[in-house]
Design a protein around this motif. Structure first.
Motif: not given
Lengths: 415, 77
Positions: B1-14, B17-23
């Motif tokens: 399963m391909s999933v991007l988990v990334q903390k961004v500079s605002t403090g949020d984490t995104i 899901d690269k399969e369904s393209r849900d964020l």
């Protein structure tokens, strides 16, 4: 024979130390506010990495040297993390690190000089080492870092090993006054009133491209040396462009002012710039550095190189043939150089995206994902400089709110 | 399963899901819950929290509208 092998290993170690020094110069690009300072540091970044590459190539002339990917020495990386712990770069800590690495390089060079003279096949390296020596001023107060530059035998996969500075400074000439969510950046036109604000806005966007290259060079380990050379070349190109467009805008301020009403806000901005050196209006979101910081290397190569620089080449050609440039051939000549540079940058983007994602289908899927997330990266930058949280901004724009449309549309929008 | 988990500079984490393209966007306060999680594990937390309306969820159609709405914001040129 053993001695020769040891000399070769020492030269390879020197190359690795020179690359570390070059990458620290890239971090210094991100630490500089003034366009002129960034340009000077970008020049140092490219000069240092090219010296390292020439010494590496000199060694390869006679000896089979294993291509070893670039990596920070672990202890140096820990010290850089410390210099970045506060968010922006801690300038004093960075300067100390640069001095320490330079002293390591000097000591390595001094040790090699005598040994090389005794080995005829390596004697030709002396001139290259002398070239490396010209970078270094004696720094009596600093101690060498004593970092271990010898590279591991087993290379790791390319990957992010550091997170760059959370914020970068702005040239004091500029003043963030309006949001890109209220109005787009000025676009190029045939009049001075159009072209001059476009040029100074372009200067900060060119410096974003330089930041991107510096950021990718410091954050990612285990790429081939050529990747860092390409990033250094582009960083230097972009800062030359930024510096040129900034100076071109300043040179035409009189002409711009003459065409404005005295109570025009832009007229007031220009008067303030003349008296204080500050006041040229730019977006509150500055050059959208955070959008690039939050994207990974592959996403940066898609967003900036593939989606922006490549179609931008056609825009440059249009400007070169504009009435504005026909009246100002020196600007057309400069744009010709920019055009040639941008073509090479576009190639860099393709080369390294293909290197990182060799499978074509995977690459296509990644491009779709990245373009879908482009808005999120951009809004992270808006959230960073504004009051509205990221998720609320995403909800608003996904729900039908529209950002002002620039006259330039480069991105494929879904049907 | 391909999933991007990334903390961004605002403090949020995104979480993407690269399969369904849900964020899914975890704000700064809830980002700790997703920290250190990867792949299917991160996605399960994101989907569970989304059902409880504790994180914001955007589907592919939302992201396409977002892409179009911000197409005029240029990075260079």
């Amino acid at each position: 024979m053993t001695q020769l092998a040891e000399r070769i290993a020492e030269i390879d170690e020197l190359v690795s130390a020179l690359v570390s020094g070059a990458r620290l110069a890239a971090l210094a690009v991100l630490d500089a506010a003034a366009i002129k300072t960034k340009r000077r540091r970008a020049r140092e970044f490219v000069q240092r990495i090219e010296t390292a590459a020439r010494i590496g190539a000199g060694l390869e002339t006679y000896f089979l040297v294993k291509e070893t990917p670039v990596a920070w020495p672990p202890a140096l990386r820990a010290d850089i993390e410390d210099a970045l712990a506060g968010g922006p770069v801690d300038s004093r800590k960075l300067e100390r690190l640069r001095q320490r690495v330079d002293l390591d390089i000097r000591s390595s060079l001094a040790g090699l000089e005598e040994a090389l003279a005794a080995e005829p096949l390596l004697a030709s390296m002396e001139a290259l080492l002398a070239e490396a020596n010209r970078f270094f001023e004696p720094a009596a107060a600093a101690e060498g870092g004593g970092y271990a530059y010898r590279r591991p035998d087993e290379p790791a996969s390319p990957g992010q090993v550091l997170t760059g500075p959370l914020a970068v400074a702005l040239d004091p000439a500029f003043e963030p006054t309006y949001s890109l969510l209220q109005r787009p950046v000025p676009t190029f036109g045939d009049t001075v009133a159009k072209a001059v604000p476009y040029f100074w806005g372009l200067a900060i966007r060119e410096s974003l491209a330089a930041d991107l290259c510096a950021l990718s060079a410091i954050e990612y380990d285990s790429m081939p040396l050529q990747f860092y050379r390409d990033m250094a070349k582009q960083c230097w190109d972009e800062m030359r462009h930024a510096s040129y467009f900034f100076d071109a805008a300043i040179d035409m301020l009189d002409e711009l002012e003459a065409g404005l009403d005295e109570d025009d806000p832009l007229s007031q901005n220009i008067r303030r710039f003349r008296t204080t050196g500050a006041g040229l209006p730019i977006p509150k979101e500055r050059n959208l550095y955070e959008a690039i910081l939050n994207a990974g290397l592959k996403e940066r190569l898609i967003l900036l190189h593939r989606d922006t620089e490549t179609p931008g080449i056609q825009r440059i050609k249009e400007k070169i043939h504009s009435g504005f440039c026909r009246e100002r051939p020196h600007i057309a000549e400069a744009l010709e150089i920019v055009l040639r540079d941008e073509v090479t940058h576009s190639r860099f983007g393709n080369r390294w995206l293909e290197y990182l994602v060799p499978d074509r289908d995977e690459r296509e899927a990644l491009i779709i994902d990245t373009e879908l997330l482009r808005g999120v990266y951009l809004l992270a930058s808006f959230a960073h400089h504004g009051e509205t949280p990221l998720s609320e901004l995403v909800a608003a724009y996904a729900g039908g709110k529209q950002a002002p449309q620039s006259a330039v549309q480069l991105h494929t929008v879904p049907a | 399963m391909s999933v991007l988990v990334q903390k961004v500079s605002t403090g949020d984490t995104i979480v993407f899901d690269k399969e369904s393209r849900d964020l899914f966007i975890f704000d700064e306060k809830s980002a700790g819950e997703i920290e250190g999680r990867e792949g299917a594990d991160a996605l399960k937390v994101a989907r569970d929290w989304s059902r409880e309306e504790r994180v914001r969820h955007f589907d592919r159609a939302d992201l396409s509208r977002l892409q179009a709405a911000l197409a005029g914001v240029v990075l260079l040129v």
